[in-house]
Design a protein around this motif. Structure first.
Motif, short mmCIF file in Angstrom:
data_model
loop_
_atom_site.label_atom_id
_atom_site.label_comp_id
_atom_site.label_asym_id
_atom_site.label_seq_id
_atom_site.Cartn_x
_atom_site.Cartn_y
_atom_site.Cartn_z
N LYS A 166 0.87 -1.09 0.03
CA LYS A 166 0.06 0.08 0.03
C LYS A 166 0.82 1.38 0.04
O LYS A 166 0.65 2.35 -0.72
CB LYS A 166 -0.93 -0.13 1.04
N TYR A 167 2.04 1.08 0.83
CA TYR A 167 2.85 2.30 0.71
C TYR A 167 3.59 2.73 -0.42
O TYR A 167 3.76 3.74 -1.00
CB TYR A 167 3.91 2.08 1.83
N LYS A 171 -0.14 5.74 -6.14
CA LYS A 171 -1.37 6.62 -5.65
C LYS A 171 -1.10 7.08 -4.20
O LYS A 171 -1.99 7.85 -3.79
CB LYS A 171 -2.96 6.02 -5.88
N CYS A 172 -0.57 6.48 -3.51
CA CYS A 172 -0.29 6.78 -2.11
C CYS A 172 0.19 7.84 -1.78
O CYS A 172 1.43 8.29 -2.24
CB CYS A 172 0.43 5.46 -1.56
N ASN A 173 -0.15 8.59 -0.73
CA ASN A 173 0.30 9.77 -0.21
C ASN A 173 1.36 9.55 0.97
O ASN A 173 0.93 9.20 2.18
CB ASN A 173 -0.76 10.84 0.58
N ARG A 174 2.43 9.13 0.56
CA ARG A 174 3.38 8.44 1.38
C ARG A 174 3.40 9.13 2.93
O ARG A 174 3.60 8.78 3.95
CB ARG A 174 4.74 8.38 0.90
N LYS A 175 3.72 10.57 2.73
CA LYS A 175 3.99 11.53 4.12
C LYS A 175 2.67 11.01 4.81
O LYS A 175 2.90 11.00 6.17
CB LYS A 175 4.00 12.72 3.82
N ALA A 176 1.45 11.09 4.53
CA ALA A 176 0.35 10.75 5.14
C ALA A 176 0.13 9.57 5.84
O ALA A 176 -0.25 9.31 7.04
CB ALA A 176 -1.12 11.34 4.35
N PHE A 177 0.67 8.53 4.82
CA PHE A 177 0.61 7.35 5.38
C PHE A 177 1.39 6.93 6.51
O PHE A 177 1.17 6.37 7.44
CB PHE A 177 1.16 6.44 3.95
N GLU A 179 2.68 9.02 8.69
CA GLU A 179 2.45 9.87 9.68
C GLU A 179 1.16 9.01 10.32
O GLU A 179 1.02 9.06 11.96
CB GLU A 179 1.89 11.22 9.27
#
Length: 307
Positions: A166-167, A171-177, A179
């Motif tokens: 998923k990371y 499409k993943c927002n890695r920073k939000a993921f 955090e």
């Protein structure tokens, strides 16, 4: 990751095999085991020998004594395969069956030792009895406890693989993921730090005795986050089933780390300061096996689809 019961099955009749496997699968499902079948439908096929390269993986072998084929007469296969089976697994359990008379006599004449025989229409009932016999020792709470702990450790690994997937998704927002996980770990760490600080201040005897209760076990939190991540990726019914995984992991952690106050052939009683005793018996073991297999199938299928 699944708690399996593996069968090598020699049978050429598709309809009979499908119906019989369905019945046996339901029976093992109710016991909390996943039926894993390797089928041989034609012993003269070039892949015949390949099935016997690792026969130690099978818990039971079901062999049709005679394989009927459209382009040849009824061909006896029991005597042809038994020697090869015995070379690979001298003490494996094998059930030969036949729709015709004379099977017991043929087995006796061929001096085949340590095998079971039955009529074709009684095969599944006989197989169930053999399964019960084979599982008797495995179902002892002490052995099943270890099996459940091991199986859930494999599910832990699957959870981590899915989190990584998923990371790494484009499409993943890695920073939000990241955090999101930091927040969960921070909250857990603060609570654990408080408990550890309190434990450190105990007298030497109490401090040493408390060490096994102050380990950082984050598999539970990982499973909770995984369920959040998979919402929308899984069918609603599968996602609902997966929601029981954190509770199953909690029970696994109890089995792995709580002190045993009593252990018999039928149950293990676990105690933990400030909590009610946890009874691990046949019924609880069956319930947990079902939950583990349920979660394992869902996660394994998901990984297959995204790989």
């Amino acid at each position: 990751m699944l708690i399996k019961f593996s069968v090598l099955w020699v049978e050429d009749d598709d309809r009979w095999f499908t119906a019989s496997r369905r019945i046996l699968k339901k029976y093992l499902d109710d016991l909390g085991f996943f039926l894993d079948v390797t089928r041989i439908s034609d012993p003269e096929n070039t892949s015949w020998d390949q099935h016997f390269e690792a026969t130690s993986q099978y818990d039971l072998m079901l062999v049709d004594w005679r394989i009927e084929q459209t382009n040849k007469v009824d061909k006896p296969v029991g005597g042809d395969v038994i020697k090869r089976i015995r070379e690979e697994v001298p003490y494996s359990d094998i059930l030969f069956y036949s729709g015709s008379d004379g099977l017991e006599e043929e087995v006796y004449e061929k001096n085949l030792q340590g095998v079971y025989t039955t009529k074709r229409n009684q095969t599944i009932d006989e197989a169930k009895e053999l399964i019960n016999h084979l599982l008797h020792k495995s179902l002892h709470p002490k052995i099943m406890r270890g099996m459940i702990v091991s199986s859930l450790s494999q599910i832990d690994d699957m959870c981590f693989k899915i989190i990584e997937h998923k990371y790494n998704d484009a499409k993943c927002n890695r920073k939000a993921f990241a955090e999101g996980f930091r927040s969960s770990i921070s909250s857990q760490a603060a609570s654990q730090f408080k408990a550890k600080t309190k434990a450190i201040k105990k007298g030497d005897d109490d401090f040493i005795a408390s060490l096994h209760n102050t380990m950082i076990l984050d598999s539970h939190k990982r499973a909770i986050k995984l369920i959040e991540l998979l919402e929308g990726d899984l069918e609603t019914a599968k996602h609902e089933k997966l929601k029981s995984l954190p509770d199953t992991i909690i029970k696994r952690n109890w089995l792995a780390h709580w002190k045993r106050s009593e252990e018999t052939d039928t149950k293990i009683t676990l105690i933990h300061s400030g909590k009610s005793d946890y009874i691990f018996d046949q019924n609880e073991a069956t319930r947990m096996r079902k939950k583990i297999n349920e979660a394992g199938e869902i996660l394994n299928q998901y990984l297959l689809e995204v790989s």
